[in-house]
Design a protein around this motif. Structure first.
Motif, mmCIF file in Angstrom:
data_model
loop_
_atom_site.group_PDB
_atom_site.id
_atom_site.type_symbol
_atom_site.label_atom_id
_atom_site.label_comp_id
_atom_site.label_asym_id
_atom_site.label_seq_id
_atom_site.Cartn_x
_atom_site.Cartn_y
_atom_site.Cartn_z
ATOM 1 N N PHE A 1 -3.969 -22.710 -26.645
ATOM 2 C CA PHE A 1 -5.153 -23.555 -26.805
ATOM 3 C C PHE A 1 -5.411 -23.914 -28.266
ATOM 4 O O PHE A 1 -6.292 -24.720 -28.554
ATOM 5 C CB PHE A 1 -6.389 -22.834 -26.252
ATOM 6 N N ARG A 2 -4.638 -23.362 -29.163
ATOM 7 C CA ARG A 2 -4.963 -23.453 -30.592
ATOM 8 C C ARG A 2 -4.993 -24.889 -31.112
ATOM 9 O O ARG A 2 -5.850 -25.233 -31.939
ATOM 10 C CB ARG A 2 -3.946 -22.629 -31.394
ATOM 11 N N PHE A 3 -4.088 -25.737 -30.643
ATOM 12 C CA PHE A 3 -4.003 -27.092 -31.199
ATOM 13 C C PHE A 3 -4.500 -28.152 -30.209
ATOM 14 O O PHE A 3 -4.156 -29.323 -30.322
ATOM 15 C CB PHE A 3 -2.577 -27.382 -31.647
ATOM 16 N N ARG A 4 -5.350 -27.742 -29.291
ATOM 17 C CA ARG A 4 -5.969 -28.698 -28.371
ATOM 18 C C ARG A 4 -7.270 -29.237 -28.971
ATOM 19 O O ARG A 4 -7.905 -28.597 -29.800
ATOM 20 C CB ARG A 4 -6.247 -28.043 -27.019
ATOM 21 N N TYR A 5 -7.646 -30.416 -28.482
ATOM 22 C CA TYR A 5 -8.912 -31.034 -28.862
ATOM 23 C C TYR A 5 -9.963 -30.731 -27.795
ATOM 24 O O TYR A 5 -9.619 -30.426 -26.640
ATOM 25 C CB TYR A 5 -8.731 -32.548 -29.003
ATOM 26 N N PRO A 6 -11.241 -30.820 -28.146
ATOM 27 C CA PRO A 6 -12.284 -30.505 -27.167
ATOM 28 C C PRO A 6 -12.169 -31.280 -25.854
ATOM 29 O O PRO A 6 -12.441 -30.726 -24.780
ATOM 30 C CB PRO A 6 -13.578 -30.853 -27.917
ATOM 31 N N HIS A 7 -11.750 -32.551 -25.918
ATOM 32 C CA HIS A 7 -11.675 -33.330 -24.677
ATOM 33 C C HIS A 7 -10.551 -32.838 -23.754
ATOM 34 O O HIS A 7 -10.506 -33.211 -22.579
ATOM 35 C CB HIS A 7 -11.489 -34.827 -24.984
ATOM 36 N N GLN A 8 -9.672 -32.004 -24.275
ATOM 37 C CA GLN A 8 -8.588 -31.444 -23.466
ATOM 38 C C GLN A 8 -8.980 -30.111 -22.831
ATOM 39 O O GLN A 8 -8.147 -29.483 -22.174
ATOM 40 C CB GLN A 8 -7.341 -31.261 -24.331
ATOM 41 N N LEU A 9 -10.221 -29.701 -23.019
ATOM 42 C CA LEU A 9 -10.694 -28.413 -22.513
ATOM 43 C C LEU A 9 -11.772 -28.614 -21.459
ATOM 44 O O LEU A 9 -12.521 -29.594 -21.499
ATOM 45 C CB LEU A 9 -11.274 -27.573 -23.662
#
Length: 250
Positions: free
Chosen positions: A133-141
């Protein structure tokens, strides 16, 4: 030991004829390691108290001592190392163009924390998210994952106190329980002190040891959670509030 002491707190907005009093003569103490709840209907002043403690509301009077520091109109850098806030809406509180890595690393650098890479991995593990999850953006969560990131960011400075402003109200019911269990686990693991604001008595009953019931900017009663579950309230408003939520608190 007392972690938070609030005496004769008044908070207002505006001035003169336009002045609106949001909090009136509020006093309470929170012991180190305690989870203390502020409950009441919308507009009762509970979230305003957290904002006054955190320095987001400058118009207040009274005395507040938090983590050994008597608060003035401005907060010190050391205050923000010891006290952090988790907001209601996990999407609005995270920068949409920053990755999880950047959100966490910028917070740690602001507080002078070294070994950022190792600390990020540790934080993501602490809140139940893997390194993926480290390099994900908020919209991907999902909403629950975003709130886990917000909690990780709050923990980045190794605080002693978390101010929780309706941390589960924007989440689905099934996810609410997961976040509450996570907060409970983190509190025990890190010996944290919480003040938790909620309009949901079932939520505070799950997590808190004591609750202060607010109405029209004032605390009308402070109850132990066992008294709350047994509907042993003295104030008429508290009894009414408990009766309307009896199925969620037992």
């Amino acid at each position: 030991m007392t972690a938070i002491s609030v005496r004769d707190l008044n908070v207002w907005f505006g001035s003169g004829a336009a002045r609106s009093d949001a909090v009136l003569d509020v006093s309470f103490d929170v012991a180190e390691g305690e989870i203390f709840g502020l409950v009441g209907e919308s507009g009762s002043g509970k979230s305003t108290i957290l904002r006054a403690i955190s320095g987001l509301v400058p118009t207040w009077s009274g005395t507040m001592t938090v983590a050994g520091e008597t608060l003035g109109k401005r907060r010190s850098q050391s205050f923000y190392s010891k006290v952090q806030m988790v907001f209601q809406d996990p999407y609005a509180s995270l920068h949409p163009r920053h990755t999880v890595d950047r959100l966490l690393s910028e917070t740690m650098r602001l507080h002078g924390i070294r070994d950022v890479d190792d600390r990020i991995v540790q934080l993501l593990g602490d809140v139940g998210l893997g390194a993926g999850f480290r390099f994900r953006y908020p919209h991907q969560l999902s909403g629950g994952q975003r709130q886990r990131v917000a909690i990780a960011r709050a923990l980045a400075s190794n605080p002693a106190i978390l101010l929780l402003d309706e941390p589960t109200s924007a989440l689905d019911v099934s996810v609410q329980a997961e976040i509450l269990n996570l907060l409970s686990d983190l509190q025990r693991a890190h010996r944290l002190t919480y003040i938790m604001v909620s309009h949901d008595l079932g939520v505070v009953g799950h997590l808190c040891s004591r609750i202060a019931v607010m109405k029209d900017g004032r605390i009308v009663e402070v109850l132990g959670v066992s008294e709350m579950r047994q509907l042993q309230a003295q104030d008429p408003y508290t009894r009414k509030l408990l009766a309307s939520s009896v199925h969620s608190i037992r």
